[in-house]
Scaffold this active site. Structure first.
Site, PDB file in Angstrom:
ATOM      1  CB  ILE A   1      -7.347  19.206   1.005  1.00  0.00           C
ATOM      2  CG1 ILE A   1      -8.326  19.038   2.163  1.00  0.00           C
ATOM      3  CG2 ILE A   1      -6.457  18.095   0.746  1.00  0.00           C
ATOM      4  CD1 ILE A   1      -9.273  18.011   2.211  1.00  0.00           C
TER       5      ILE A   1
ATOM      6  CE1 TYR B   1     -18.315  15.130  -1.300  1.00  0.00           C
ATOM      7  CE2 TYR B   1     -17.724  16.845  -2.874  1.00  0.00           C
ATOM      8  CZ  TYR B   1     -17.637  16.025  -1.610  1.00  0.00           C
ATOM      9  OH  TYR B   1     -16.097  16.059  -1.107  1.00  0.00           O
TER      10      TYR B   1
ATOM     11  CB  THR C   1     -11.011  18.589   5.979  1.00  0.00           C
ATOM     12  OG1 THR C   1     -10.724  17.257   5.907  1.00  0.00           O
ATOM     13  CG2 THR C   1      -9.486  19.103   6.082  1.00  0.00           C
ATOM     14  CG  ASP C   2     -12.642  24.470   9.562  1.00  0.00           C
ATOM     15  OD1 ASP C   2     -12.519  25.089  11.069  1.00  0.00           O
ATOM     16  OD2 ASP C   2     -13.577  24.799   8.765  1.00  0.00           O
TER      17      ASP C   2
ATOM     18  CB  SER D   1     -15.605  12.217  -0.309  1.00  0.00           C
ATOM     19  OG  SER D   1     -16.558  12.649   0.536  1.00  0.00           O
TER      20      SER D   1
ATOM     21  CG  ASP E   1     -12.389  24.680 -15.458  1.00  0.00           C
ATOM     22  OD1 ASP E   1     -13.044  25.508 -15.695  1.00  0.00           O
ATOM     23  OD2 ASP E   1     -12.062  23.798 -15.036  1.00  0.00           O
ATOM     24  CB  VAL E   2      -9.670  20.027 -13.347  1.00  0.00           C
ATOM     25  CG1 VAL E   2      -8.462  20.139 -12.611  1.00  0.00           C
ATOM     26  CG2 VAL E   2     -10.818  20.232 -12.660  1.00  0.00           C
TER      27      VAL E   2
ATOM     28  CE  LYS F   1     -14.569  14.637  -4.105  1.00  0.00           C
ATOM     29  NZ  LYS F   1     -13.476  14.830  -4.678  1.00  0.00           N
TER      30      LYS F   1
HETATM   31  N1  LIG Z   1     -13.357  19.620   3.163  1.00  0.00           N
HETATM   32  C1  LIG Z   1     -13.630  18.392   3.524  1.00  0.00           C
HETATM   33  O1  LIG Z   1     -14.421  17.830   4.460  1.00  0.00           O
HETATM   34  C2  LIG Z   1     -13.446  17.351   2.215  1.00  0.00           C
HETATM   35  C3  LIG Z   1     -13.027  17.757   1.067  1.00  0.00           C
HETATM   36  N2  LIG Z   1     -12.790  16.721   0.150  1.00  0.00           N
HETATM   37  C4  LIG Z   1     -12.227  17.154  -1.202  1.00  0.00           C
HETATM   38  O2  LIG Z   1     -11.020  17.432  -0.983  1.00  0.00           O
HETATM   39  C5  LIG Z   1     -10.564  18.203  -2.116  1.00  0.00           C
HETATM   40  C6  LIG Z   1     -10.288  19.736  -1.889  1.00  0.00           C
HETATM   41  O3  LIG Z   1     -11.504  20.274  -1.280  1.00  0.00           O
HETATM   42  P1  LIG Z   1     -11.208  21.512  -0.321  1.00  0.00           P
HETATM   43  O4  LIG Z   1      -9.789  21.809   0.291  1.00  0.00           O
HETATM   44  O5  LIG Z   1     -12.007  21.035   1.090  1.00  0.00           O
HETATM   45  O6  LIG Z   1     -12.073  22.751  -0.676  1.00  0.00           O
HETATM   46  P2  LIG Z   1     -11.526  24.168  -1.373  1.00  0.00           P
HETATM   47  O7  LIG Z   1     -12.859  24.715  -1.844  1.00  0.00           O
HETATM   48  O8  LIG Z   1     -10.785  24.950  -0.188  1.00  0.00           O
HETATM   49  O9  LIG Z   1     -10.414  23.902  -2.354  1.00  0.00           O
HETATM   50  C7  LIG Z   1     -10.735  23.385  -3.572  1.00  0.00           C
HETATM   51  C8  LIG Z   1     -10.190  24.176  -4.607  1.00  0.00           C
HETATM   52  O10 LIG Z   1     -10.602  23.656  -5.901  1.00  0.00           O
HETATM   53  C9  LIG Z   1     -10.389  24.680  -7.039  1.00  0.00           C
HETATM   54  N3  LIG Z   1     -11.464  24.156  -7.816  1.00  0.00           N
HETATM   55  C10 LIG Z   1     -12.907  23.999  -7.982  1.00  0.00           C
HETATM   56  N4  LIG Z   1     -13.135  23.784  -9.288  1.00  0.00           N
HETATM   57  C11 LIG Z   1     -12.121  23.795 -10.181  1.00  0.00           C
HETATM   58  C12 LIG Z   1     -11.859  23.443 -11.363  1.00  0.00           C
HETATM   59  N5  LIG Z   1     -12.860  23.121 -12.234  1.00  0.00           N
HETATM   60  N6  LIG Z   1     -10.543  23.476 -11.764  1.00  0.00           N
HETATM   61  C13 LIG Z   1      -9.577  23.524 -11.160  1.00  0.00           C
HETATM   62  N7  LIG Z   1      -9.536  24.075  -9.696  1.00  0.00           N
HETATM   63  C14 LIG Z   1     -10.682  24.080  -9.419  1.00  0.00           C
HETATM   64  C15 LIG Z   1     -11.145  25.807  -6.121  1.00  0.00           C
HETATM   65  O11 LIG Z   1     -10.761  26.879  -6.736  1.00  0.00           O
HETATM   66  C16 LIG Z   1     -10.535  25.601  -4.811  1.00  0.00           C
HETATM   67  O12 LIG Z   1      -9.198  26.437  -4.726  1.00  0.00           O
HETATM   68  C17 LIG Z   1     -12.006  18.178  -2.976  1.00  0.00           C
HETATM   69  O13 LIG Z   1     -12.036  17.417  -4.243  1.00  0.00           O
HETATM   70  C18 LIG Z   1     -13.202  17.886  -2.117  1.00  0.00           C
HETATM   71  O14 LIG Z   1     -14.224  17.148  -2.711  1.00  0.00           O
HETATM   72  C19 LIG Z   1     -13.150  15.343   0.433  1.00  0.00           C
HETATM   73  C20 LIG Z   1     -13.349  14.869   1.614  1.00  0.00           C
HETATM   74  C21 LIG Z   1     -13.879  15.791   2.821  1.00  0.00           C
HETATM   75  C1  LIG Z   2     -17.096  14.031   5.850  1.00  0.00           C
HETATM   76  C2  LIG Z   2     -17.648  15.299   5.150  1.00  0.00           C
HETATM   77  O1  LIG Z   2     -18.315  16.086   6.311  1.00  0.00           O
HETATM   78  C3  LIG Z   2     -18.168  15.093   3.977  1.00  0.00           C
HETATM   79  O2  LIG Z   2     -17.295  14.578   3.250  1.00  0.00           O
HETATM   80  C4  LIG Z   2     -16.981  15.498   2.140  1.00  0.00           C
HETATM   81  O3  LIG Z   2     -16.257  15.000   1.280  1.00  0.00           O
HETATM   82  C5  LIG Z   2     -17.802  16.589   2.177  1.00  0.00           C
HETATM   83  O4  LIG Z   2     -17.087  17.567   2.482  1.00  0.00           O
HETATM   84  C6  LIG Z   2     -18.772  16.276   3.324  1.00  0.00           C
HETATM   85  O5  LIG Z   2     -19.166  17.282   4.138  1.00  0.00           O
END
Ligand SMILES: NC(=O)C1=CN([C@@H]2O[C@H](COP(=O)(O)OP(=O)(O)OC[C@H]3O[C@@H](n4cnc5c(N)ncnc54)[C@H](O)[C@@H]3O)[C@@H](O)[C@H]2O)C=CC1
Ligand SMILES: C[C@H](O)[C@@H]1OC(=O)[C@H](O)[C@@H]1O
Length: 262
Positions: free
Chosen positions: A14, A155, A188-189, A140, A60-61, A159
């Site tokens: 994302i 998790y 989200t894939d 989330s 790193d956040v 959130k």
């Molecule tokens: N994929 C999904 O279905 C959903 C994702 N989210 C949230 O969306 C956000 C983005 O996740 P995605 O793009 O899906 O996953 P992703 O794994 O593709 O991207 C997450 C990024 O955060 C980075 N990261 C992890 N720990 C870190 C740290 N300590 N400091 C800096 N960077 C760090 C990773 O290296 C990665 O590039 C996350 O907060 C996740 O919880 C929320 C709802 C649904």
């Molecule tokens: C809706 C998703 O499946 C759910 O929401 C998140 O933030 C996690 O990725 C869970 O899979």
């Protein structure tokens, strides 16, 4: 209006899609990620597709000084930021009884404390520049409903905390002209959904999630990251000038329906 934005977790999923969407809008983008190489790959791709001004660094956040340094370097490279998206996050699920305490602590540290440090550093940067601005945290559905067979205590709690942080920060920062909102993506894939899996296991999980989405999500599919990115960048834009303390749900109708329809 052209903006300069900074994205944490911008190396993948994302966050990466949001960097591209911001670049498509003609904005300057700073891409931060714990994985500096992924941040640079994202920046290189954004430049390849025509991004005007893109900069990246490893950050790193959970490390307040690293974040402060990255914000300072982004300002030197791109100028003062107008908006920040806190997308960095991890998801590690386990049944409550088998959730290792260090796993709980790591998930909360990255997702909640990382969001807190990002919001506070962003607010300091905006105030130092004497500029209004906008901050978006990625929450989330897990902040509001149970998922993953009840195994997402860490998790979901992280959130839930992010959503509460957004409401508190919105009130705290409003006098400074800083808006704070959350985007709530549905499934989200992205690689997050497949943490720790590869090969056949990953493909099996991808098939399982696609089938679950087709059955359980009203729009019948998982989101493409760019659909979340469009919502997040709208929240950063001047079109959202009166939106703060809000949650924009972008989940295909997932939360609109009860899991227990009678
Ligand atoms: N994929 C999904 O279905 C959903 C994702 N989210 C949230 O969306 C956000 C983005 O996740 P995605 O793009 O899906 O996953 P992703 O794994 O593709 O991207 C997450 C990024 O955060 C980075 N990261 C992890 N720990 C870190 C740290 N300590 N400091 C800096 N960077 C760090 C990773 O290296 C990665 O590039 C996350 O907060 C996740 O919880 C929320 C709802 C649904
Ligand atoms: C809706 C998703 O499946 C759910 O929401 C998140 O933030 C996690 O990725 C869970 O899979």
């Amino acid at each position: 209006m052209t903006k300069t934005i900074l994205i944490t977790g911008g190396g993948s999923g994302i966050g990466c899609a949001t960097a591209f969407e911001a670049a498509r809008r003609g904005w300057a983008v700073a891409i931060l990620d714990r994985d500096g190489e992924s941040a640079e790959r994202a920046a290189a791709e954004a430049r390849r597709v025509g991004a005007r001004k893109v900069w990246s660094t490893a950050s790193d956040v959970t490390d307040e000084q690293e974040l402060a340094d990255a914000f300072a370097e982004a300002r030197s490279s791109l100028g003062p930021v107008d908006g920040v998206i806190a997308s960095a996050g991890i998801e590690i699920n386990a049944p409550l009884a088998r959730m290792p305490l260090d796993t709980w602590r790591r998930v909360l540290d990255v997702n909640l404390t990382g969001a807190f440090l990002t919001v506070r550093t962003a607010a300091q940067a905006l105030q130092n520049a004497g500029r209004p601005g906008s901050i978006v945290c990625v929450s989330s559905p897990s902040a509001f409903v149970g998922f993953a067979g009840g195994s997402n205590s860490a998790y979901g709690a992280s959130k839930g905390g992010v959503s509460a942080l957004v409401r508190a920060a919105a009130i705290d920062l409003a006098p400074h002209g800083i808006r704070v909102n959350a985007v709530v993506p549905g499934a989200t894939d992205t690689p997050l959904l497949y943490s720790g899996l590869d090969g056949d296991e990953l493909e099996a999980e991808r098939a399982r999630l696609r089938d679950a989405a087709a059955r359980q999500i009203p729009l019948g599919r998982m989101a493409d990251p760019v659909e979340i990115a469009r919502t997040s960048t709208w929240l950063l834009s001047d079109d959202a000038s009166y939106v703060t303390g809000s949650h924009l749900v972008c989940d295909g109708g997932l939360m609109a329906k009860s899991a227990n329809d009678f």
